[in-house]
Structure formats: structure tokens, C-alpha cells
Write a protein that holds these residues in place. Structure first.
Motif, mmCIF file in Angstrom:
data_model
loop_
_atom_site.group_PDB
_atom_site.id
_atom_site.type_symbol
_atom_site.label_atom_id
_atom_site.label_comp_id
_atom_site.label_asym_id
_atom_site.label_seq_id
_atom_site.Cartn_x
_atom_site.Cartn_y
_atom_site.Cartn_z
ATOM 1 N N ALA A 45 0.842 -1.191 0.000
ATOM 2 C CA ALA A 45 0.000 0.000 0.000
ATOM 3 C C ALA A 45 0.881 1.247 0.000
ATOM 4 N N LEU A 46 0.509 2.214 -0.797
ATOM 5 C CA LEU A 46 1.214 3.496 -0.860
ATOM 6 C C LEU A 46 0.635 4.384 0.248
ATOM 7 N N LYS A 47 0.876 3.966 1.486
ATOM 8 C CA LYS A 47 0.239 4.622 2.630
ATOM 9 C C LYS A 47 1.215 4.875 3.774
ATOM 10 N N MET A 48 2.459 5.177 3.425
ATOM 11 C CA MET A 48 3.430 5.530 4.452
ATOM 12 C C MET A 48 4.030 6.889 4.115
ATOM 13 N N TRP A 49 4.025 7.786 5.098
ATOM 14 C CA TRP A 49 4.622 9.105 4.899
ATOM 15 C C TRP A 49 6.126 8.972 4.699
ATOM 16 N N SER A 50 6.652 9.756 3.776
ATOM 17 C CA SER A 50 8.094 9.813 3.532
ATOM 18 C C SER A 50 8.533 11.267 3.671
ATOM 19 N N ARG A 51 9.342 11.518 4.679
ATOM 20 C CA ARG A 51 9.822 12.877 4.930
ATOM 21 C C ARG A 51 11.303 13.028 4.571
ATOM 22 N N ARG A 52 11.814 12.010 3.872
ATOM 23 C CA ARG A 52 13.228 12.028 3.475
ATOM 24 C C ARG A 52 13.398 11.504 2.048
ATOM 25 N N ASN A 53 13.060 10.240 1.817
ATOM 26 C CA ASN A 53 13.328 9.610 0.526
ATOM 27 C C ASN A 53 12.479 10.163 -0.613
ATOM 28 N N GLY A 61 6.038 13.043 1.268
ATOM 29 C CA GLY A 61 5.626 12.218 0.140
ATOM 30 C C GLY A 61 5.075 10.894 0.645
ATOM 31 N N LEU A 62 4.880 9.978 -0.275
ATOM 32 C CA LEU A 62 4.354 8.656 0.048
ATOM 33 C C LEU A 62 5.310 7.587 -0.443
ATOM 34 N N TYR A 149 15.603 10.735 -3.031
ATOM 35 C CA TYR A 149 15.594 9.737 -4.110
ATOM 36 C C TYR A 149 14.636 10.107 -5.237
ATOM 37 N N GLY A 150 14.059 11.308 -5.202
ATOM 38 C CA GLY A 150 13.158 11.729 -6.258
ATOM 39 C C GLY A 150 11.736 11.905 -5.753
ATOM 40 N N SER A 151 10.823 11.988 -6.700
ATOM 41 C CA SER A 151 9.433 12.315 -6.366
ATOM 42 C C SER A 151 8.596 11.083 -6.055
ATOM 43 N N THR A 152 7.530 11.323 -5.340
ATOM 44 C CA THR A 152 6.552 10.273 -5.079
ATOM 45 C C THR A 152 5.993 9.756 -6.403
ATOM 46 N N ARG A 153 5.699 10.656 -7.322
ATOM 47 C CA ARG A 153 5.155 10.255 -8.631
ATOM 48 C C ARG A 153 6.100 9.291 -9.347
ATOM 49 N N ASP A 154 7.366 9.655 -9.447
ATOM 50 C CA ASP A 154 8.337 8.804 -10.146
ATOM 51 C C ASP A 154 8.446 7.429 -9.484
ATOM 52 N N TYR A 155 8.470 7.418 -8.168
ATOM 53 C CA TYR A 155 8.561 6.179 -7.396
ATOM 54 C C TYR A 155 7.349 5.283 -7.651
ATOM 55 N N ALA A 156 6.164 5.858 -7.575
ATOM 56 C CA ALA A 156 4.942 5.071 -7.793
ATOM 57 C C ALA A 156 4.858 4.576 -9.231
ATOM 58 N N GLU A 157 5.199 5.433 -10.188
ATOM 59 C CA GLU A 157 5.117 5.029 -11.594
ATOM 60 C C GLU A 157 6.173 3.980 -11.939
ATOM 61 N N ALA A 158 7.373 4.097 -11.382
ATOM 62 C CA ALA A 158 8.410 3.080 -11.640
ATOM 63 C C ALA A 158 7.990 1.737 -11.049
ATOM 64 N N THR A 159 7.420 1.761 -9.864
ATOM 65 C CA THR A 159 6.946 0.515 -9.250
ATOM 66 C C THR A 159 5.818 -0.083 -10.078
ATOM 67 N N HIS A 160 4.885 0.737 -10.498
ATOM 68 C CA HIS A 160 3.763 0.278 -11.316
ATOM 69 C C HIS A 160 4.263 -0.348 -12.616
ATOM 70 N N ALA A 161 5.198 0.312 -13.278
ATOM 71 C CA ALA A 161 5.733 -0.199 -14.551
ATOM 72 C C ALA A 161 6.423 -1.548 -14.352
ATOM 73 N N GLU A 162 7.198 -1.683 -13.278
ATOM 74 C CA GLU A 162 7.898 -2.945 -13.048
ATOM 75 C C GLU A 162 6.916 -4.051 -12.676
ATOM 76 N N LEU A 163 5.916 -3.725 -11.878
ATOM 77 C CA LEU A 163 4.895 -4.731 -11.559
ATOM 78 C C LEU A 163 4.212 -5.211 -12.835
ATOM 79 N N GLN A 164 3.859 -4.298 -13.716
ATOM 80 C CA GLN A 164 3.229 -4.680 -14.985
ATOM 81 C C GLN A 164 4.167 -5.552 -15.810
ATOM 82 N N ARG A 165 5.445 -5.186 -15.871
ATOM 83 C CA ARG A 165 6.420 -5.977 -16.630
ATOM 84 C C ARG A 165 6.501 -7.404 -16.091
ATOM 85 N N LEU A 166 6.366 -7.543 -14.784
ATOM 86 C CA LEU A 166 6.431 -8.860 -14.147
ATOM 87 C C LEU A 166 5.095 -9.606 -14.191
ATOM 88 N N GLY A 167 4.068 -8.977 -14.747
ATOM 89 C CA GLY A 167 2.757 -9.612 -14.808
ATOM 90 C C GLY A 167 1.992 -9.554 -13.496
#
Length: 184
Positions: A45-53, A61-62, A149-167
Motif C-alpha cells: 500500500a502506498l500509505k506511508m509518509w516519507s519525509r526524506r526519501n 511524500g508517500l 531519491y526523487g518524487s513520489t510520482r516517479d517512485y509510484a510510476e516506476a513501481t507500477h511499470a515494473e509490476l506490470q512488466r512482471l505480470g
């Protein structure tokens, strides 16, 4: 906490690590084997506050966490026992710099059998658990939050893309990605 986690591992065999977020697309450590894996009793779940990464104290961020309930598909990484003393401290600094996660040893089902793997979980009563956020708040976070480590958007989209690649289809994440790409 690192010493307690190492003591629970025991050091008599290779270490397994369960990746469910950025660890599936950027593990940043050497491993001898990688397997598709699932854990039951926990969900991504994308439900943890991130005040650093992926955010700052002023604009949190999340990031993903494993929360109780459901199930989660990800990847299990096997790190040879002899490499653990060099691998774990930098990984710990990345994942546990602020001591937010609750590291646990979880049974992970893989095609070759169940392995006991280290996973970074979050209790729902943690002050870092976001709870349910309104859609407009999620959009604002995706537009504004960024950390070392960058934006919440980039992190979520990179994770989403890799999950899709893995099926791996994660409906909740797919919904958030679609929500933040569309207008209100």
C-alpha cells in the motif's frame, strides 16, 4: 534494530529479502537468485509518509509499506550468507534510516518452495501510516512531493511499470496512477 534482525536471521544460511516496492526495480545489492514470491497476511500500500526519501518534513511524500491483511506479490532475493555483512548495512540505511518500518521475517511462497524472508512492514497504528487519503490530497502529493531519491510520482510510476512488466496487477496502485494522471 539491525542487530536484533541479524540475530533473528541467525547467520547459518543465506538471507532472503522480500521486495514489493522499489526493491523490485532498484535492489542496489548483489544477489545470487531472484524469484517471484508472494506473502499472505500482508498487502502493498502506498500509505506511508516519507519525509526524506520521497518527500520532506514540509511536504511529505508517500512510499510503499506492507500493511496487515490480504496478500502481496513481489520478488524474493537470495543473498549468500558471506555477503550479508557487506550488503545489509547500506540496505538498512536506505530502508531504515528513520527507523519507520517494522522489519519482520515472513514466509514467502515461491515456485521452488517457501522461504523465510526479511520484509519491511508497517503497523496500522504507526504515526507514519497515512490512513485513507482523499483523492485531491493524493494528487497534490504526486504533484509536489520530492525527496533525496526523487518524487513520489516517479517512485509510484516506476513501481507500477515494473509490476506490470512482471505480470503483477496491483489494482490499488493502478487506480492511483490513473487518478493522478487525470484531472479532478
Amino acid at each position: 534494530m539491525l542487530q536484533a534482525t541479524l540475530a533473528q536471521w541467525g547467520g547459518h544460511e543465506d538471507l532472503w529479502l522480500f521486495g514489493y516496492g522499489s526493491l523490485i526495480w532498484r535492489p542496489d545489492f548483489d544477489y545470487a537468485e531472484c524469484r517471484p514470491a508472494s506473502v499472505h497476511g500482508w498487502h502493498r500500500a502506498l500509505k506511508m509518509w516519507s519525509r526524506r526519501n520521497r518527500g520532506t518534513p514540509e511536504c511529505p511524500g508517500l512510499v510503499f509499506a506492507l500493511l496487515p491483511g490480504g496478500s502481496c506479490r513481489g520478488m524474493a532475493y537470495r543473498v549468500p550468507r558471506a555477503q550479508v555483512p557487506q550488503m545489509l548495512p547500506p540496505l538498512w540505511q536506505r530502508e531504515m534510516a528513520l527507523g519507520v518500518y517494522d522489519p519482520r521475517w515472513l514466509p514467502c511462497r515461491t515456485p521452488q518452495g517457501t522461504v523465510r524472508a526479511l520484509a519491511f512492514t508497517l503497523p496500522r497504528n504507526s504515526p507514519n501510516h497515512t490512513g485513507v487519503l482523499p483523492d485531491d490530497e493524493v494528487r497534490r502529493i504526486f504533484e509536489q512531493a520530492s525527496g533525496i531519491y526523487g518524487s513520489t510520482r516517479d517512485y509510484a510510476e516506476a513501481t507500477h511499470a515494473e509490476l506490470q512488466r512482471l505480470g503483477i496487477h496491483d489494482r490499488a496502485l493502478s487506480r492511483l496512477i490513473a487518478l493522478t494522471r487525470s484531472g479532478p
